[in-house]
Write an enzyme that holds these catalytic residues in place. Structure first.
Site, PDB file in Angstrom:
ATOM      1  N   ALA A 216      -0.877  -3.659 -36.154  1.00 24.77           N
ATOM      2  CA  ALA A 216       0.355  -3.196 -35.481  1.00 24.77           C
ATOM      3  C   ALA A 216       0.420  -3.748 -34.067  1.00 24.77           C
ATOM      4  O   ALA A 216      -0.586  -4.187 -33.513  1.00 24.77           O
ATOM      5  CB  ALA A 216       0.385  -1.681 -35.430  1.00 24.77           C
ATOM      6  N   ASN A 217       1.631  -3.708 -33.492  1.00 21.07           N
ATOM      7  CA  ASN A 217       1.806  -3.971 -32.062  1.00 21.07           C
ATOM      8  C   ASN A 217       1.792  -2.632 -31.341  1.00 21.07           C
ATOM      9  O   ASN A 217       2.123  -1.615 -31.934  1.00 21.07           O
ATOM     10  CB  ASN A 217       3.181  -4.585 -31.811  1.00 21.07           C
ATOM     11  CG  ASN A 217       3.254  -6.027 -32.235  1.00 21.07           C
ATOM     12  OD1 ASN A 217       2.320  -6.574 -32.797  1.00 21.07           O
ATOM     13  ND2 ASN A 217       4.387  -6.632 -31.971  1.00 21.07           N
ATOM     14  N   ARG A 218       1.491  -2.657 -30.069  1.00 18.45           N
ATOM     15  CA  ARG A 218       1.609  -1.425 -29.281  1.00 18.45           C
ATOM     16  C   ARG A 218       3.092  -1.152 -29.046  1.00 18.45           C
ATOM     17  O   ARG A 218       3.814  -2.029 -28.583  1.00 18.45           O
ATOM     18  CB  ARG A 218       1.000  -1.637 -27.897  1.00 18.45           C
ATOM     19  CG  ARG A 218      -0.475  -1.581 -27.860  1.00 18.45           C
ATOM     20  CD  ARG A 218      -0.919  -1.662 -26.408  1.00 18.45           C
ATOM     21  NE  ARG A 218      -2.273  -2.183 -26.332  1.00 18.45           N
ATOM     22  CZ  ARG A 218      -3.352  -1.475 -26.600  1.00 18.45           C
ATOM     23  NH1 ARG A 218      -3.241  -0.197 -26.950  1.00 18.45           N
ATOM     24  NH2 ARG A 218      -4.543  -2.011 -26.524  1.00 18.45           N
ATOM     25  N   SER A 219       3.531   0.049 -29.351  1.00 24.72           N
ATOM     26  CA  SER A 219       4.902   0.440 -29.025  1.00 24.72           C
ATOM     27  C   SER A 219       5.035   1.945 -29.167  1.00 24.72           C
ATOM     28  O   SER A 219       4.644   2.507 -30.183  1.00 24.72           O
ATOM     29  CB  SER A 219       5.885  -0.247 -29.968  1.00 24.72           C
ATOM     30  OG  SER A 219       7.163   0.319 -29.817  1.00 24.72           O
ATOM     31  N   VAL A 283       8.047  -5.545 -33.787  1.00 21.60           N
ATOM     32  CA  VAL A 283       7.694  -5.875 -35.176  1.00 21.60           C
ATOM     33  C   VAL A 283       6.416  -6.721 -35.175  1.00 21.60           C
ATOM     34  O   VAL A 283       6.287  -7.652 -34.382  1.00 21.60           O
ATOM     35  CB  VAL A 283       8.853  -6.664 -35.823  1.00 21.60           C
ATOM     36  CG1 VAL A 283       8.556  -6.959 -37.281  1.00 21.60           C
ATOM     37  CG2 VAL A 283      10.165  -5.913 -35.669  1.00 21.60           C
TER      38      VAL A 283
END
Ligand code: C5P
Length: 414
Positions: A216-219, A283
């Site tokens: 995942a990306n950090r968000s 994303v």
């Protein structure tokens, strides 16, 4: 900012009513006048004596006491206030407000007012998620009612958790200050996005490695969710396609929860046609080519698994370059740590966007997961620099810019 302001505070019957005592103290500390109305059910939770003592004002409880007065008391109560606050706003009171009932003092005062109204909903998570409550909330937001909370957390009922907890007194106080700051210019005024359909993506995507692990990306989803809330306040019909986040659903928005980029693309396509698309999700660029159906085990040899990655679909580009259903205004984000403007310009071109909201997310900026954002708006027309703003302010300004930039639909206007 609150000194000399008069707040008509409607307290409805919910367990969270006790927290409102703290709110009254904080408001008084700041010099505001607090005129309390207690519903009969609220008196089961807090006494008129306590509320009246803290407010330093008599507590209003009965419609007919007031209407016997010569100057129609409930009208005067609403007229004399600068702001009406409902805390806790129960499912029942929200339903009656949404339908325009005036069958007790609280609803009569709320219907008789032309002043801004802020509500702090509080209820069981299943009641909050019920389609009837969502419908009522959407209607109140459409009517210009401001909303603070509810938050996620443990409920008074043992073992119950979810969205429905009333915002904390300090959060309600912050929302009251925001209401007086004049910043939510959209509230109570014209609705610039009325009748417009808007798709917003927010949060990260989770790309499975196996049933327990993911990429995942950090968000945090805070910026995308704030845009969804601001767009709903501006009258848009919002579909928020959100990856996994821990923040509550914004009020008055229809939320489609997704996990992976593939799910997100499918949900965005299913929400077309729309007038506006704002793709604020972080994303993941890649997914594991074939995620394992069983949990991967550590090898005795110590050899780590080799993960083959494949590129994910670019959701912004698919929408920006859609052959038949491209929204009239497509907005993307560019979170960069270097060459901000060059990168944003190339994204504008490559992904077929009309506007790129570029922000520097270098660790020293504190943007990631934080409350503030410093953005630059990049379009074919040039670059617009915005000062450092809260994510809510960025959302309000972006929605206002979108309303200005949105071309008239075919057949409308000249
Ligand atoms: O290329 P980059 O990921 O930096 O682009 C960011 C913009 O593109 C954001 O608006 C993001 O939501 C969108 N995006 C997307 N699908 C992807 C990657 C990015 O919609 N697979």
């Amino acid at each position: 900012m609150l000194a000399g302001k008069r707040i008509l505070l409607v307290i409805a019957g919910g367990i969270a009513a006790y927290k409102v005592l703290e709110l009254i103290r904080r408001l008084k500390e700041r010099g505001a006048g607090v005129v309390p109305i207690l519903t009969p059910a609220a008196e089961e939770f807090v006494t008129p004596l306590t509320v009246g003592a803290l407010a330093g004002e008599p507590v209003h409880r009965d419609l007919f006491d007031l209407t016997r007065e010569s100057d129609i008391g409930h009208i005067r109560l609403s007229r004399d206030a600068d702001l009406l606050v409902v805390a806790p706003a129960t499912a029942d009171l929200i339903a009656r407000m949404a339908s325009g009932f005036a069958n007790d003092l609280a609803t009569t005062a709320l219907l008789a007012t032309d002043k801004p109204v802020l509500i702090a909903p509080a209820m069981n998570p299943r009641m909050w998620d019920h389609p009837a409550t969502r419908r009522n909330m959407a209607r109140l937001v459409e009517d210009g009612v401001m909303v603070v909370g509810p938050g996620v957390g443990e409920m008074a009922e043992r073992g119950e958790a979810g969205t429905g907890r009333m915002a904390e007194p300090m959060e309600i106080l912050a929302a009251i200050e925001a209401a007086f700051s004049g910043e939510p210019a959209l509230i109570g005024g014209p609705k610039p996005l009325s009748g417009r359909r808007m798709i917003i993506t927010s949060g990260p995507t989770h790309e499975p490695i196996d049933p327990v692990r993911y990429l995942a990306n950090r968000s945090s989803g805070r910026q995308g969710h704030a845009i969804a809330a601001a767009a709903a306040r501006a009258g848009a019909e919002v579909t928020l396609v959100s990856g996994p986040v821990t923040i509550p659903d914004p009020a008055g928005v229809s939320v489609v929860p997704v996990e992976s980029a593939a799910d997100m693309l499918a949900a965005v396509e299913a929400a077309l046609p729309a007038d506006i698309a704002v793709m604020a999700a972080a994303v993941a660029d890649w997914r594991v080519a074939s995620a394992s159906e069983k949990k991967l085990k550590k090898q005795a040899s110590g050899a780590p698994p080799m993960l083959e990655l494949v590129e994910n679909p670019d959701i912004l580009a698919s929408i920006g370059r859609h052959h038949t259903l491209r929204p009239r205004l497509v907005v993307g984000f560019a979170a960069e740590t270097n060459d901000l403007i060059e990168n944003a310009r190339s994204k504008l071109e490559r992904k077929g966007a009309d506007l790129i909201v570029a922000n520097d997310v270098s660790p020293e900026t504190g943007v990631m997961g934080g409350g503030d954002n410093t953005v630059r708006l990049v379009s074919a027309a040039g670059v617009e620099d915005w000062p450092k703003l809260s994510k809510d302010e960025v959302a309000n300004r972006l929605v206002a810019r979108i309303a200005e930039l949105l071309p008239a639909p075919d057949g409308e206007g000249a």
